[in-house]
Each structure stands twice: as C-alpha cells, then as structure tokens.
Write an enzyme that holds these catalytic residues in place. Structure first.
Site, PDB file in Angstrom:
ATOM      1  N   ASP A 220     -17.993  17.760  -2.202  1.00 45.41           N
ATOM      2  CA  ASP A 220     -16.700  18.302  -2.605  1.00 45.41           C
ATOM      3  C   ASP A 220     -16.967  19.456  -3.568  1.00 45.41           C
ATOM      4  O   ASP A 220     -18.066  19.583  -4.106  1.00 45.41           O
ATOM      5  CB  ASP A 220     -15.858  17.214  -3.278  1.00 45.41           C
ATOM      6  CG  ASP A 220     -14.411  17.627  -3.503  1.00 45.41           C
ATOM      7  OD1 ASP A 220     -13.950  18.582  -2.826  1.00 45.41           O
ATOM      8  OD2 ASP A 220     -13.736  17.023  -4.360  1.00 45.41           O
TER       9      ASP A 220
ATOM     10  N   TYR B 104      -6.209  33.310   3.130  1.00 47.24           N
ATOM     11  CA  TYR B 104      -7.604  33.114   2.711  1.00 47.24           C
ATOM     12  C   TYR B 104      -8.296  32.090   3.612  1.00 47.24           C
ATOM     13  O   TYR B 104      -9.380  32.350   4.153  1.00 47.24           O
ATOM     14  CB  TYR B 104      -7.587  32.662   1.255  1.00 47.24           C
ATOM     15  CG  TYR B 104      -8.864  32.103   0.686  1.00 47.24           C
ATOM     16  CD1 TYR B 104      -9.969  32.912   0.448  1.00 47.24           C
ATOM     17  CD2 TYR B 104      -8.953  30.757   0.331  1.00 47.24           C
ATOM     18  CE1 TYR B 104     -11.133  32.394  -0.101  1.00 47.24           C
ATOM     19  CE2 TYR B 104     -10.100  30.237  -0.234  1.00 47.24           C
ATOM     20  CZ  TYR B 104     -11.191  31.062  -0.451  1.00 47.24           C
ATOM     21  OH  TYR B 104     -12.336  30.539  -1.001  1.00 47.24           O
TER      22      TYR B 104
ATOM     23  N   ASN C  62     -16.903  22.714  -2.872  1.00 44.82           N
ATOM     24  CA  ASN C  62     -17.572  23.872  -2.269  1.00 44.82           C
ATOM     25  C   ASN C  62     -16.807  25.171  -2.519  1.00 44.82           C
ATOM     26  O   ASN C  62     -17.406  26.198  -2.863  1.00 44.82           O
ATOM     27  CB  ASN C  62     -17.746  23.648  -0.769  1.00 44.82           C
ATOM     28  CG  ASN C  62     -18.732  22.545  -0.455  1.00 44.82           C
ATOM     29  OD1 ASN C  62     -19.937  22.748  -0.448  1.00 44.82           O
ATOM     30  ND2 ASN C  62     -18.206  21.354  -0.182  1.00 44.82           N
TER      31      ASN C  62
ATOM     32  N   GLY D 219      -8.470  19.087   9.302  1.00 47.80           N
ATOM     33  CA  GLY D 219      -7.559  19.978  10.012  1.00 47.80           C
ATOM     34  C   GLY D 219      -8.206  21.216  10.589  1.00 47.80           C
ATOM     35  O   GLY D 219      -7.518  22.104  11.090  1.00 47.80           O
TER      36      GLY D 219
ATOM     37  N   HIS E 213     -21.574  24.736   3.238  1.00 50.58           N
ATOM     38  CA  HIS E 213     -20.858  23.557   2.722  1.00 50.58           C
ATOM     39  C   HIS E 213     -21.856  22.524   2.184  1.00 50.58           C
ATOM     40  O   HIS E 213     -21.909  21.385   2.653  1.00 50.58           O
ATOM     41  CB  HIS E 213     -20.019  22.924   3.845  1.00 50.58           C
ATOM     42  CG  HIS E 213     -18.650  22.504   3.409  1.00 50.58           C
ATOM     43  ND1 HIS E 213     -17.620  23.396   3.226  1.00 50.58           N
ATOM     44  CD2 HIS E 213     -18.147  21.286   3.105  1.00 50.58           C
ATOM     45  CE1 HIS E 213     -16.539  22.755   2.866  1.00 50.58           C
ATOM     46  NE2 HIS E 213     -16.824  21.462   2.769  1.00 50.58           N
TER      47      HIS E 213
ATOM     48  N   ALA F 285     -18.094  28.293  -4.691  1.00 48.31           N
ATOM     49  CA  ALA F 285     -18.289  29.573  -4.000  1.00 48.31           C
ATOM     50  C   ALA F 285     -17.538  30.702  -4.696  1.00 48.31           C
ATOM     51  O   ALA F 285     -18.056  31.818  -4.829  1.00 48.31           O
ATOM     52  CB  ALA F 285     -17.842  29.460  -2.544  1.00 48.31           C
ATOM     53  N   ARG F 286     -16.322  30.421  -5.148  1.00 49.12           N
ATOM     54  CA  ARG F 286     -15.553  31.464  -5.830  1.00 49.12           C
ATOM     55  C   ARG F 286     -16.171  31.812  -7.178  1.00 49.12           C
ATOM     56  O   ARG F 286     -16.166  32.978  -7.594  1.00 49.12           O
ATOM     57  CB  ARG F 286     -14.091  31.022  -5.972  1.00 49.12           C
ATOM     58  CG  ARG F 286     -13.348  31.008  -4.629  1.00 49.12           C
ATOM     59  CD  ARG F 286     -11.870  30.719  -4.779  1.00 49.12           C
ATOM     60  NE  ARG F 286     -11.572  29.339  -5.112  1.00 49.12           N
ATOM     61  CZ  ARG F 286     -11.474  28.348  -4.237  1.00 49.12           C
ATOM     62  NH1 ARG F 286     -11.668  28.571  -2.938  1.00 49.12           N
ATOM     63  NH2 ARG F 286     -11.179  27.116  -4.617  1.00 49.12           N
TER      64      ARG F 286
ATOM     65  N   GLU G 157      -7.124  24.420  -3.809  1.00 52.79           N
ATOM     66  CA  GLU G 157      -7.664  23.134  -3.366  1.00 52.79           C
ATOM     67  C   GLU G 157      -6.644  21.998  -3.455  1.00 52.79           C
ATOM     68  O   GLU G 157      -6.987  20.850  -3.188  1.00 52.79           O
ATOM     69  CB  GLU G 157      -8.904  22.776  -4.200  1.00 52.79           C
ATOM     70  CG  GLU G 157      -9.994  23.835  -4.200  1.00 52.79           C
ATOM     71  CD  GLU G 157     -10.517  24.155  -2.810  1.00 52.79           C
ATOM     72  OE1 GLU G 157     -10.469  23.259  -1.946  1.00 52.79           O
ATOM     73  OE2 GLU G 157     -10.981  25.296  -2.594  1.00 52.79           O
TER      74      GLU G 157
END
Length: 330
Positions: free
Chosen positions: A176, A208, A178, A126, A172, A182-183, A42
C-alpha cells in the site's frame, strides 16, 4: 512543453533568493496542500482545513478515522524528510531513500509492510492493469533506480520526475502507499532540480488515474505527461506571483471558516443557492461542525464571483463546473 517550463524556472531563479518569510509562507501552504491532495486522491476524507488542523495543530477531527489522521501526519512527516534530500543531485537517489519515504507513509498504519517491498501478488481494484509478480520487485526496483541515475543528466528534470512517478506506480513495489510514495519521489526530483513541487488536485483525480491506466494498458503516456507538466506549470506560477509581490497563497487557517449563512450574506446569494451549488460540486466544503453544519473557506467567495460571472455569460451550471475543473487542471 518542457521548454516553457524551463523558461519559467529561469525567471524564478532570477527572483532568488526570496525573502525568508515568503519562503516560509509558500512552504507552509504547499505542506498542507500536498498532504491534503495526495491523501484525497487515495480516498482520505479529511478536508483541506481538517488536514491543516491535524498537520499544523496536532488536533483530531471528530468523525474521522484514526488511519485518516495518521495518513495526514505521516505524509507531512514524509514531505519534511524529502526536503532533507533536495540538496543532493537526483543521481544519488537510492532504494533506501524510497524505502524510507514509504516507511514514513505507512508508519503506525501498517508497520509490518512499512518500508518493505511486497511479498505477495496485488491487484488494483477496478482496474485491468496486471502488476509485476512480487518475486520480480527487487530486481525491477534496482533497475528503476539505476535508470534514474542514467537519465538524470539526459532528460529534462520534469520529464525525469514524471517518468519516475509513472514507473514506480507501475512496478507497484509496496502493499500500500504506492501512489503517495511515487508523488513524493516525483516532487523530490523536481525540488532537487530547482522546481517547486507539483500538486495533483482532488478535482484531477479521475483524469490522473485514467491517464496512468491508459499508459499501463499499452496506450500513450502523453495525457499523463501533460497533466504532470500542467501541475508543475501551475506551481511555477504560484511561486512567480509570490516572488513578484503579486499574490502569495495564504497558509490555511482552519479556524477561520464561514457558516453557510455567513457565506450567503457576504456573497449576496441565498442559502438555498449556496446549498445547491455545493451539491453540484461548484463550491468546496471545508469542514463540518460537530452538529453537522457545513463550513466554507473564505476563498469560496471568489469562487462564487466566478460562478456569477460565468452565469452572466449564459453558461449552464454544468458548463461552469467543467470550466472550473479545467481551470484547476491548469
């Protein structure tokens, strides 16, 4: 793909129970490694050794932001919370469990949004991926958790963990955090089913993110699934080697670092060579002194041996870099 993982997991089960000191060794190593890698993905700039300083010693690192320190401490705390849930089956995972993990991730960083679903639209910087409208998040999360319950007994545990990871980042649900949430959810499901947590390394970051985006834009999820399976496979190997007495990862000691001159002397390579290989990303910088001097972990001595061996096989430095990345990817 999953059959091979099941076989290794069965081998690991046969090694249990493992000596308590070995279990502690592995847990300490994974705690720092998971925190370092998940935050690095991140954009957190703390090195592996600096993360260990923050997590294990409670110290601050000169030149690093307050948020980076909080991200390290928060992730470590969230991981410890996840471990309190692993004795429960995956079918019992609730929205509150996920919200609690997220609350710990953003604690003291963004308290108004910590442990709460987003109430506004967001975009991934992006990326062309269009995320669900925020008004749909509550319904999507309720359906998401229900799907975990439905599939807990149908899917292979690694497949379930991989799907949960992918689905959560695709919904999502948070402003912030996320990816980190999730991991951790993925690793909760893995550990609930007797698997070690999966580590997605900093070197795997681009692969990834691209594999996630490929699936989110309507393409195949195969690359993402394979990446997660390879990460689980690597963690199984770490546990199996340790259980067999072959090799155990040593908890990171942030105080035992080598200056570039020391690394040069121990490796037999010149300082300019070490510096050049570092600039190419072949060697990892562990930390820097207050005066800006580069420090390396002792495991870089083994990395140098690998580089020398590959050079002897007439591989270019660019090819060596790719081989090292592929090796890390499992």
């Amino acid at each position: 793909m999953y059959e091979a993982l099941s076989k290794k997991k069965t081998e690991l089960d046969q090694c249990r129970p493992m000596p308590p000191e070995l279990v502690t060794n592995l847990e300490d190593w994974f705690r720092v490694e998971l925190t370092y890698t998940s935050n690095a993905i991140e954009g957190n700039t703390l090195t592996r050794q600096e993360t260990a300083l923050v997590v294990e010693k409670g110290l601050t690192v000169r030149g690093k932001s307050l948020n980076e320190h909080l991200e390290a401490r928060n992730h470590a705390n969230a991981l410890e919370h996840v471990k309190t849930l692993i004795d429960r089956p995956s079918i019992t995972i609730t929205e509150q469990d996920i919200l609690a993990i997220h609350h710990l991730i953003l604690h003291a960083i963004d308290d108004p949004n910590a442990g709460a679903y987003r109430a506004f639209p967001v975009r991934i910087s992006g990326s062309l991926v269009v995320l669900p409208n925020h008004v749909k998040v509550s319904r999507l999360m309720a359906e998401f958790v229900s799907k975990i319950h439905d599939d807990a007994s149908k899917l292979h545990p690694v497949a379930l963990a991989t799907w949960a990871h992918y689905e959560l980042v695709t919904i999502h649900p948070f402003a912030d955090g996320n990816g980190r949430t999730a991991r951790l959810l993925m690793n909760l499901i893995l550990m609930q089913n007797g698997y070690p947590p999966a580590i997605i390394s900093k070197r795997q970051r681009d692969r990834y993110i691209k594999s996630l985006e490929q699936a989110q834009l309507g393409g195949s999820r195969d690359n993402f699934d394979k990446l997660i399976a390879a990460s689980v496979d690597k963690s199984l190997d770490i546990y199996l080697k340790a259980a067999r007495g072959e090799d155990a990862p040593q908890p990171i000691n942030p105080t035992k670092l080598l200056k570039i001159g020391e690394l040069s002397k121990l490796s037999g390579q010149t300082t300019p060579t070490i510096r050049y290989w570092t600039s190419l990303g072949l060697l990892d910088v562990a930390s820097k002194t207050e005066k800006g001097y580069t420090l390396y972990a002792r495991d870089q001595l083994k990395r140098i041996e690998e580089i020398i061996e590959l050079k002897g096989q007439r591989f270019s430095l660019e090819e060596i870099g790719l081989k090292l990345v592929n090796k890390t990817n499992g």
